[in-house]
Structure formats: C-alpha cells, structure tokens
Scaffold this active site. Sequence first.
Site, PDB file in Angstrom:
ATOM      1  N   CYS A 113       0.865  -1.186   0.000  1.00  0.00           N
ATOM      2  CA  CYS A 113       0.000   0.000   0.000  1.00  0.00           C
ATOM      3  C   CYS A 113       0.899   1.234   0.000  1.00  0.00           C
ATOM      4  O   CYS A 113       2.097   1.122  -0.273  1.00  0.00           O
ATOM      5  CB  CYS A 113      -0.987  -0.019   1.172  1.00  0.00           C
ATOM      6  SG  CYS A 113      -0.268   0.230   2.804  1.00  0.00           S
TER       7      CYS A 113
ATOM      8  N   ASN B  71       2.463   1.617   4.286  1.00  0.00           N
ATOM      9  CA  ASN B  71       2.700   0.370   5.007  1.00  0.00           C
ATOM     10  C   ASN B  71       2.420   0.505   6.506  1.00  0.00           C
ATOM     11  O   ASN B  71       3.096  -0.078   7.330  1.00  0.00           O
ATOM     12  CB  ASN B  71       4.119  -0.137   4.756  1.00  0.00           C
ATOM     13  CG  ASN B  71       4.346  -1.574   5.227  1.00  0.00           C
ATOM     14  OD1 ASN B  71       5.428  -1.892   5.702  1.00  0.00           O
ATOM     15  ND2 ASN B  71       3.367  -2.439   5.104  1.00  0.00           N
TER      16      ASN B  71
ATOM     17  N   CYS C 255      -1.299   0.962   7.379  1.00  0.00           N
ATOM     18  CA  CYS C 255      -2.736   0.692   7.522  1.00  0.00           C
ATOM     19  C   CYS C 255      -3.148  -0.579   6.788  1.00  0.00           C
ATOM     20  O   CYS C 255      -3.331  -1.625   7.396  1.00  0.00           O
ATOM     21  CB  CYS C 255      -3.571   1.877   7.023  1.00  0.00           C
ATOM     22  SG  CYS C 255      -3.391   3.381   8.016  1.00  0.00           S
ATOM     23  N   ARG C 256      -3.307  -0.478   5.477  1.00  0.00           N
ATOM     24  CA  ARG C 256      -3.897  -1.569   4.706  1.00  0.00           C
ATOM     25  C   ARG C 256      -2.989  -2.783   4.542  1.00  0.00           C
ATOM     26  O   ARG C 256      -3.411  -3.922   4.767  1.00  0.00           O
ATOM     27  CB  ARG C 256      -4.332  -1.056   3.329  1.00  0.00           C
ATOM     28  CG  ARG C 256      -5.409   0.003   3.405  1.00  0.00           C
ATOM     29  CD  ARG C 256      -5.657   0.634   2.058  1.00  0.00           C
ATOM     30  NE  ARG C 256      -4.495   1.431   1.656  1.00  0.00           N
ATOM     31  CZ  ARG C 256      -4.345   2.005   0.476  1.00  0.00           C
ATOM     32  NH1 ARG C 256      -5.282   1.842  -0.459  1.00  0.00           N
ATOM     33  NH2 ARG C 256      -3.288   2.724   0.197  1.00  0.00           N
ATOM     34  N   SER C 257      -1.768  -2.581   4.096  1.00  0.00           N
ATOM     35  CA  SER C 257      -0.914  -3.744   3.815  1.00  0.00           C
ATOM     36  C   SER C 257      -0.506  -4.499   5.077  1.00  0.00           C
ATOM     37  O   SER C 257      -0.504  -5.732   5.053  1.00  0.00           O
ATOM     38  CB  SER C 257       0.288  -3.365   2.941  1.00  0.00           C
ATOM     39  OG  SER C 257       1.079  -2.373   3.541  1.00  0.00           O
TER      40      SER C 257
ATOM     41  N   ASP D 261      -8.041   3.920   1.649  1.00  0.00           N
ATOM     42  CA  ASP D 261      -7.009   4.102   2.665  1.00  0.00           C
ATOM     43  C   ASP D 261      -7.631   4.667   3.943  1.00  0.00           C
ATOM     44  O   ASP D 261      -8.050   5.822   3.966  1.00  0.00           O
ATOM     45  CB  ASP D 261      -5.929   5.042   2.145  1.00  0.00           C
ATOM     46  CG  ASP D 261      -4.688   5.038   3.009  1.00  0.00           C
ATOM     47  OD1 ASP D 261      -4.773   4.618   4.191  1.00  0.00           O
ATOM     48  OD2 ASP D 261      -3.628   5.466   2.521  1.00  0.00           O
TER      49      ASP D 261
END
Length: 154
Positions: free
Chosen positions: A8, A11, A13-15, A124
Amino acid sequence: MIRVLFVCLGNICRSPMAEAILRQKAAERGLSDQVHIESAGTGHWHVGQPPHEGTINILADNEIDASGLSARQVVEEDLDSFDIVVALDAENLGFLQTLRKQGQEVEVVRLLDYSDREESDVPDPYFTGNFQEVYDMVDEACASLLEEVENEWL
C-alpha cells in the site's frame, strides 16, 4: 514456499492489516510453513514504524496478532523474491508495474481481484478513518487469495 507481499502507500494501515490477516488464515489452515507473508509501502514516510493505531485496534478487536509488524518500503528486488505481489489500490499497482522488469515471473495483482465486491481499490483508512470497512474488505479478499494460493500454488 510461496512468498506473498502486500503493498500500500505507507505500510501502516492496509498492507500490514492484510499481512496479519493472511498470516492468521494461513496458520489456521496449517500453511504457515508453506506461505511466507510480508508487507511494504511505496512511500518512505513511515519506515520502521509500527502499524497505525486504527489498524492495531481493528486487528485486536478481531483477535489477530499484529506483533512484529514494521513499515518498510518496497524495493525492486522484492519483485524477484516474491511470487505474488498484491497491491491494495490502482495507484500502488501502477507503481509496482513500473518497478517490474521484463522477464520477471512475479504475479502482480490487486487485492480486490480476489473479491466479488464492485470496488476495485481498498480505500485508505489513514484518510477515511473507516478501519472496519477496510478490515471487512481485506478479510474477505484474503480468504479468497489464500484459497487460490492453496489450490494453484501449493
């Protein structure tokens, strides 16, 4: 061993959320020794930092271990050492495609390619604040991704 990298923007939040979720799903299926999972960001702003508090909280709420997660930036060599590189949105997918060299056999995909949702990008939560929505999307897509890994790669 199959190596999966989630990517993402920062690195945090999402990934890392996807990394933790897929790790747990792989462990639950007895595949931890067959599937190596990491995450990275296209940007350098958070290198060395733990995940965002919202990510840590939503993972804890769902009893998913977030220990050991630390932000790093994706590098060209990742496309040589991972089998599947999973972008969380179109912008990150585009970035990864520019890093990819001709002849590299790495599969570069978008996470929601493994979902029946209409959306193609995971929003995000750093900007939206909606960690629950993102968790639901990532959890669903990771289940399908692991199913494909188990059926096609292992």
